[in-house]
Each structure stands twice: as structure tokens, then as C-alpha cells.
Design an enzyme around this catalytic site. Structure first.
Site, PDB file in Angstrom:
ATOM      1  N   GLY A 126       0.796  -1.228   0.000  1.00 63.12           N
ATOM      2  CA  GLY A 126       0.000   0.000   0.000  1.00 63.12           C
ATOM      3  C   GLY A 126       0.820   1.266   0.000  1.00 63.12           C
ATOM      4  O   GLY A 126       1.963   1.283  -0.456  1.00 63.12           O
ATOM      5  N   LEU A 135      -4.451  -5.446  -4.505  1.00 65.37           N
ATOM      6  CA  LEU A 135      -3.410  -4.414  -4.442  1.00 65.37           C
ATOM      7  C   LEU A 135      -2.078  -4.981  -3.964  1.00 65.37           C
ATOM      8  O   LEU A 135      -1.989  -5.516  -2.861  1.00 65.37           O
ATOM      9  CB  LEU A 135      -3.857  -3.286  -3.497  1.00 65.37           C
ATOM     10  CG  LEU A 135      -2.862  -2.124  -3.359  1.00 65.37           C
ATOM     11  CD1 LEU A 135      -2.669  -1.399  -4.672  1.00 65.37           C
ATOM     12  CD2 LEU A 135      -3.312  -1.175  -2.270  1.00 65.37           C
ATOM     13  N   ASP A 136      -1.050  -4.864  -4.790  1.00 68.14           N
ATOM     14  CA  ASP A 136       0.316  -5.303  -4.451  1.00 68.14           C
ATOM     15  C   ASP A 136       0.393  -6.791  -4.140  1.00 68.14           C
ATOM     16  O   ASP A 136       1.326  -7.245  -3.474  1.00 68.14           O
ATOM     17  CB  ASP A 136       0.883  -4.495  -3.259  1.00 68.14           C
ATOM     18  CG  ASP A 136       0.943  -3.010  -3.546  1.00 68.14           C
ATOM     19  OD1 ASP A 136       1.092  -2.644  -4.719  1.00 68.14           O
ATOM     20  OD2 ASP A 136       0.816  -2.212  -2.609  1.00 68.14           O
ATOM     21  N   GLU A 137      -0.582  -7.554  -4.637  1.00 58.25           N
ATOM     22  CA  GLU A 137      -0.587  -8.991  -4.353  1.00 58.25           C
ATOM     23  C   GLU A 137      -0.334  -9.835  -5.597  1.00 58.25           C
ATOM     24  O   GLU A 137      -0.394 -11.062  -5.550  1.00 58.25           O
ATOM     25  CB  GLU A 137      -1.939  -9.412  -3.740  1.00 58.25           C
ATOM     26  CG  GLU A 137      -2.256  -8.779  -2.400  1.00 58.25           C
ATOM     27  CD  GLU A 137      -1.484  -9.408  -1.256  1.00 58.25           C
ATOM     28  OE1 GLU A 137      -0.841 -10.448  -1.464  1.00 58.25           O
ATOM     29  OE2 GLU A 137      -1.520  -8.845  -0.152  1.00 58.25           O
TER      30      GLU A 137
END
Lengths: 283, 283, 283, 283
Positions: C201, C227-229
């Protein structure tokens, strides 16, 4: 700005730090950063770098310098006091490979190199477009073994005219004469494309490939009259393997060269480097 | 176990992989790991390492080897087929510094080195207690320039008696004679305490300190009759600075030496290394 | 050019490599590079990347592809065959920080990224001058939470018009909608300025500073709707210490971000990446 | 020995260093090493570590400490003065994995850890043979969730009996109670087998594998009552790829864990660490 920086070398003995810090305290200076080193088991030399913040500095620069002479003499110091607000004037020498000058220009543009890049000199035209896009004067001086003397005379006039204080050889593929080097002691930084002292001299990647090394490296150093033998400022290495041929090694090497050179120039500009014989102390 | 490993070098040409993989398929072997490399732009040599799993391997080892001769001849291969279940017998030579042999013994004890350590030979007594605590025979053979011949005769008898297949020089501070080296081609691994080709020979940390390098390293290589010039297997470096004196460099160096040597020995034991002239291909 | 590249995923079983290599041999193709991986202890999947050189490739591309269908069906392969001569068309999305796009542009200019950079899209004007100096179209599309739908509609029209095959988010500080992401599966590469999964994040450097970490990092990954995964392609770290405040961390971080992103883009362009669930296999 | 070490934290203001260095000079002490750090842009705290050599130290320890109180009060210092000749007494807690305790024992045996290892406590018998081979008392205290209170009572009695000043959790797989932790503030060092704050808690390698990271790491920290949230002392990472399964990651991780832990313990023993809130300053 109120910042000042003291770089000192002197014989080690008790009382040095007490004297310096009392002196600075008299000017109400706050010590921001202080690093020291003593070769007590060998030559008995003491080295210190002190960065200080002094509210009255702008008005008292000269007085502070003059009054420090007393301490300097008492302890037999070699010293200099510099002021970050006096931005150093720098010239880049480059040949055909542009990755190093590019890195310097962009670090500079991003505000990460506190310097004025006042002049770029090259024995080729390759860098002109890049350099001029930054509104930096670019001078092309073709070089050959025959005209080395004329070339350097020309270069030295330019360096003087532009009041250059630091020369960075960003993959400049010409050897400088002793006269040129001696006129610029500890003021010329070179990047050599190997992990010194391995592969001194020409074509280091070819020779690294022939030797079958598993890491390649780059080294930045101050230029002296012994080829690739000057005081090392910084080095780094990266892993290669049997699949990396000479071209592959050069690609990997470029990324080491540019970061090693950029770090060295940054440290020089911040007055973090003291040359001690053929070594550097980087504070 | 049903595992086999093929290591091959031959002139490059189409059809090699097709032939090998068809051959293995006939024995219902599954290819577990396969790495290849081709020097096509230079010598035109092709190298491959294939690890395979074959349910009928225990009963068919000899047949498979014999029948592979046809392919090997067709493509002019230099090759060997090994079986991980035939654990290699290893001897360690050591002098007074114990960090490298300690690392090997512990990697071995932890199950990370697939080998039988059958014998340790030393020109000093320092390692005896450590070695014997692992129930490994330790033989002390005092060495000097005068008795080198006798020492090596003794060593070679022991190596034969213990059927040693790999000799690891874990900081063994004696130079081996050409006869000894030639009798063990690509079967002696040495750790040199510098980043070769920098600081070939004696006292590399002292010389690194004098030169003022900013990284120190270690190099493992197969021993040939050119001192520190054999095929490099692995190298690594760590950062030092002006505060690290020779002793400090040695401490940092020890941790590089032991991990570089342990990795090399592991790769050799897993038949991951092909020597190509004075280089290694590590698959 | 005569080069082709096969990327395959299928259930593991004996005979796959034999079939593929026999197939290529029929076209007189020489296997230049081959890497494989098998998850045999878990899902039993087999992955392979084969780069080959085939003299008749320019005339037989379609035939080879068609005829490979037989093998692909027999082994239930997911596969693609690509040709390095079909250079991929790439678009860069950027906001205000320019270090990542700069790195990509220079790697590209140096010939180290085989791609056509056909379009740069930004929600700010900061990158315009840089981008246009490379004669690449720059489109400014101001973005806000309110107009996200319109912005993306505009972006998607442009991507279609320019036939873009790869989108690189070079510090693009806007979150993409699920519709946009799903329309570009495994075709959007993002650089996140932390060592994922730490500091997912916003404001990762601030949080790294608060936590007192001793290393900071950067991560490139394919964008998914978590998100960011998304699947991680590459990561790297560098050392920091207590003297590095948030700004210092950002400076150090920039140099990690740009090299991690550049490597990832290079690997994608060379068809070296296979996405396997939420992981990548990089050959 | 004539060495002393001052560790100080106080509000930043001009004159601190001048006062300390004048004080030391009065005792004819030579400053050997001095490192300082100021959080001037944030909390305005000043930190300094001074190592000094004082010929009369053995006779004047107490006087010097007493007389320093005046300076300490004037600048509102939190401080301690230690003497390297007062070797710290250390206890290691371990469970079944022995790589970390082995590293500590060997660094200690090699003279690289200045400490007395006076006691090893374990909830298993695995380490007994190793520990006793170094003539160090080994106490087996079986642990379970039910008897945690009794276990810790037993442990604390032992720690008191052996006058332990530092507890190192060398892969000790039990959670300590708040009472135990509070009784040993900044005196318990743990090694966590991940790059914190990623993978807090149990089974970090399994989770790193599931997430598909490209680097794994280890973190040493002082233990507080927030699990894996204490002040970080040191971290490091190593590269992994898709071929490394969970076991492979554990092997690689072990070598990171042991070197990260050994460095941290060394720094603690040399009084190089100041804890500042949830961060460490390592001089």
C-alpha cells in the site's frame, strides 16, 4: 546556509577533539556529524571530519578560518574548512560510452549531486546531444597520440576559464600526461571497469571473460601517474556466470560502473574523502 | 535410488537433445532437471547436464551406460553418467586455520553435503580434536620444503587406501607438486583468500590492506600446476572500509572463504561442474 | 531473424522433451537455450522455455505453429510460440517521479530493451519534456477519483489505437479498475517501492522508517486486482541505517526501483516469464 | 585493560561534545572511536558512543564514573559507562535447530565474540552434546503451554544464579511471558527467520514460498511483548528462485540467520547498540 565542514589530518594525541569542539562551541556551532579514525597501531595519524551548523557563519567565515589556525598549528594539522554553500564546479570528460555521464547528469538533475556541471570535454561527438540538452557547454577536442600536448593545453585553458575544481573521467579513453595529473592532485576521479587490482589496463572485460571469473566489478579512484594505481574511492561487484559472454559482461558492468562512479563523485562533493598516501578514508 | 546424472560435452549440432531425450524415454526415465550451454559464437561446443529419474535404474545401470555409447560416439561426446546413490568419498587437507573445515563438517553433519568424509590430513595437530569428534580419521603428516616428496608419497598411499575421489584444500598452506596435481585432475578444490586474479600468492589480506581496496573476496578453484590459476568455481566479496585493518579483513574474509568453499564442494559432489579449458560451467 | 521461442506448461510425464526436441529437429532447428522446471513434488506441473534457431523459420512460421498443435494436444499443453523479431509494443504509465521511466528510456536507447515504446501516458505533465525528447508520443490525461472511468476509457482507446502489448507502470500513482486489469492479464508490470509483502500500500518508505528496518527494497509484479498482491517478478534490497531518514531512504530506494523494474521488463520482453498461479517462473 | 566506552542519549544542544571531550582529556584519555547521531529534524535527540583509552583507568574507574555525573546532569543525559574488560555473561536458549548456536559457539571459540557463555537452556536434548563439548553447562527444561510459568521460574532462577546479562534466543521456539520479557529489557536478542515486517509469526518460509518472493531474509531484534515487533538490530536477505522449494529456502535461510544473529550479538557485546523507542542506533 550555516553549514561548515572541517577535514583534518594530524599526529594522534589526547586533546584534539576537546580543542576542536571547544573552539566550535565558542562560535555557538552545533556539531551535526562527526567521524574520526586513528591509525594508532601503525603511523599514529588521526583523521576527523566534522560537519557543523553555525548561525553566525555567513558573517564570520573568514574570522573562524583565521582563528582556527592557532589550533591547527598546535596539533600540526593538515586541514581544510569548506562550506557546502560554496558549490564545487565540475567538468566531465567522456569518450563514446555514455552510461556514466548519463548517470551523473540525471543524479545532478534530480538534485542528488550538489555541484555545478560547468563543462563537458570529449574526444568524440557522441555525447554532444545529451550534454547540450542539459544546457551544459560541450567542447569536442579530437585526440590522438600525436597531439596529446596540444589537446591538454587546450583542456587546461578551458578548465581554468571555467574555474573547474573537480574533473570526472566518465569512461574517458585517453591517458593523461604527468603534467596534467600533477596540476590536479586528488581532483581527478576515474572509473575503471574492473575490480582493481585485477585487470589493470586495457580491455578488462575481455580478460575477465578469458579468466572465467564469477564476479565482475568496477573501481573508482583518484588519478595518479601510475595507471589504475591511484587511491581507490569505491568498488562494487556483480555476479556473472558461464552464459555471460564479453558483451553480456559489459552490460552488467555498465550498471556497476555508473553507480560506483556516482557514489564517489557524491562523496567528493560532500568533502567526505581524505586521501592518506595511496588509500582513501571515506567518512 | 532411481536418480542418474549425465554430464556431456560435444561439438554443437542439431539433434543432440532429441537423441538423448529419446534414449532416456526408452528407459521410461523422467528428466528432472536439465541445463545446457552452447559456446556457439566461439568454439561451437555444447554442454549439457541432465538429471533423470528412472524406475528401473537399479537393475539397468550397466546396460544404460553401455547402450549410451552409441549416441556418445555419434556426436563425439566426452561424457560421464553418475548416480547420486554412489556417494563420493572425500578427504580434507587442512593446516592451522579451522574455519573452512568446520564449515564443511557442519554442512555435512546437517545433511547438506552428500559425501563420505573418509580422511583428514594435516601438517599440524590443530584440527585433530575437531575432526576426531566427528569420528573421522585424522592423520598428521608434518611438512617442510625438504620432505615434500616423502609427504606426498605418504599422502597418496592414504588417498588410495581410502579410495578418495575428491580432495578439498581447506586452507592447506602447502604447495602440491606437479606429480600430485596431475594424478588428481579436476579432483582437488582449493580456497584462495582473495578475489582472483587479484592478489595471487601469499598474504593476500596484507596486500589488499596495503592497496586500500573497498571489498575483499575469496575464490575457490580446481588446482592445476599454475599457482592460483586453475579453473575458478566460485567467488564472492564483502565490503570493507578504512577502519578494517589486516586482522579485521581476515575476520571478514573467513566468512567469505567458508561459504564460497562449501558451495563449490556441494556443486562438485552434485556433479554440477564441467571444466572447459581454464573455465568452469556450473549447472 | 531465425529465432523462435517456445513457452510451455503441462502435466509432467516422461517423453515431453523427447517429443519437442524431435519436432524441432525435423525442422533442422538448433536449440540455443533451454530451461525447465517441474513441480513434481507438489502439483506435478512441468514448465519449459526453449529458444531455437531455425534457418527456414521466416518461411515456415505458420506451418511450424500449426504442426506443433499435435504435440500440444497430446501432452495437454498451455503454450505459446513467439519470435524475437516480432518486437513487442510497450506503453509506459508514469506520474511525477521520473527515475523509473528514465531508466527504461535509456536502457531502450542503449539497445538493452528489445521493444517499441509507442506511447507514454501520464496524469501529470512532468515527464513530457523527457519523453518527447525521445520522439515518443506523450499523452496527458489528468486523473482523479471522480473521473477514473473516463480516464480509463480514454487510456484503453489509446492502447488499442497503438496496439500496445505491454503496459509498464513506472511509478504511476493511480489505482487501476478491475475492468482495466482484467482486460490486460499478465500484461501490466508495476514497481512497488517496498520489499513485498512488507509495506503493502501507500507510503512504504515512511513506514519502513517508522519500523526501523535495516534494509529497504523494491518489488516488481504483474498487476492483479489485489493491491500489491500480484505475481512477483523481481525484488532487491539495499542496506540503510539509523542515519537514513525518509528522504535518504527514498534516494536509495530509487536506485533499487529502477534496476528491479528494468530487469523485469527485459525478462518479459524476452518471454522469460511464465505465470503459475500467484507466482512467476523466470527462466 | 585501559579501555572504556560511553553510551549517551540526551537532548541536542551545542557544547555536549566539548564538555565530554574536555572531561576525558582531564584524565589524559585518548578517544579511540567516536560515533554520533542527532535526530535534530525530529525529536532533537542526540546520541553518542565514545570509546577511549585511559592509562589510569584501572585505578580510577569509580572516580571517573562519579565525576561524570556532573556533566550527565547538566545535559540531562541517559548514559552508561562500560569497560570492555568486564566481559558480559551470556546465556543461549535453543530448541532443535542448531545452526545458530553452532555459529555463536564457533565465533566465540575463534575469539570473535568477547563474552562468557555461561549457560545454555533448551526445551529439547538436541543441543546437549554440542554444548557440553565446549564445557558449557546445558540445562534441559521441557516446555509446554501448560507449564510455561514453572519453566520460566526455573529459567529465571538459573539466570540469576549464573548472573546472566544477555539472553540470546538462537532459534528458541517458545514464546516468553510478559513478566520474563519485562524483567530483561533490551537484554534478550531473538533471530526471526524472515525479513520483518514481512511474515511475522510462525512458518515464515512456508509463507514466503506460497507468496513467491524472490529474496528471503532474517531479522534479529530485541524481544518486547509484541511478537516480532521489537527494535530491529540487523537484517539481511539472499536470492531465491522458483526452483527453491520450502526446504531449499530453509537451507539458504539458515546461513542468513546465523550470520545476522552473530553480528547482532557481537554489536551488543561491544556496546554498539542504543535502543531509541522501537528502533536501534548501531554505532
Amino acid at each position: 546556509k550555516n553549514r561548515g565542514c572541517l577535514l583534518i589530518r594530524c599526529p594522534d594525541q589526547p586533546g584534539i577533539i576537546a580543542s576542536i569542539s571547544r573552539f566550535l562551541f565558542q562560535y555557538n556551532a552545533n556539531i551535526i556529524e562527526s567521524s574520526q579514525y586513528s591509525t594508532n597501531h601503525e603511523s599514529g595519524n588521526f583523521f576527523i571530519r566534522i560537519e557543523f551548523d553555525c548561525p553566525s557563519l555567513p558573517d564570520q567565515k573568514e574570522e573562524i578560518k583565521t582563528r582556527f589556525l592557532g589550533i591547527a598549528e598546535k596539533f600540526s594539522m593538515e586541514w581544510k574548512m569548506t562550506f557546502p554553500s560554496d558549490v564545487k564546479r565540475m567538468s566531465i570528460f567522456v569518450s563514446k560510452e555514455l552510461h556514466c555521464i548519463r548517470e551523473l547528469l540525471f543524479e545532478w538533475q534530480s538534485g542528488d549531486l550538489m555541484t555545478d556541471i560547468v563543462l563537458v570535454i570529449s574526444n568524440h561527438e557522441d555525447a554532444r546531444e545529451l550534454v547540450e540538452s542539459f544546457d551544459i557547454p560541450f567542447v569536442h577536442i579530437p585526440a590522438s597520440r600525436e597531439n596529446r600536448q596540444d589537446v591538454e593545453t587546450h583542456q587546461m585553458k578551458l578548465l581554468e576559464a571555467y574555474a573547474v575544481e573537480l574533473i570526472v573521467l566518465a569512461r574517458y579513453m585517453q591517458i593523461l600526461t604527468p603534467a596534467f595529473v600533477e596540476a590536479n592532485p586528488n581532483r581527478i576521479i576515474n572509473i575503471h571497469h574492473s575490480f582493481l587490482p585485477a585487470f589493470v589496463g586495457a580491455r578488462p572485460y575481455d580478460r575477465a571473460y578469458q579468466r572465467g571469473v564469477k564476479l565482475i566489478g568496477a573501481t573508482s579512484h583518484y588519478v595518479t601517474n601510475d595507471l589504475d594505481e591511484g587511491p581507490i574511492i569505491e568498488q562494487d561487484t556483480m555476479r556473472v556466470d558461464h552464459r555471460d559472454n564479453i558483451d553480456g559482461m559489459k552490460k552488467i558492468g555498465r550498471s556497476i560502473e555508473r553507480s560506483v562512479l556516482a557514489r564517489s563523485v557524491k562523496w567528493h562533493l560532500e568533502d567526505r574523502i581524505i586521501v592518506d598516501g595511496n588509500k582513501t578514508i571515506v567518512f
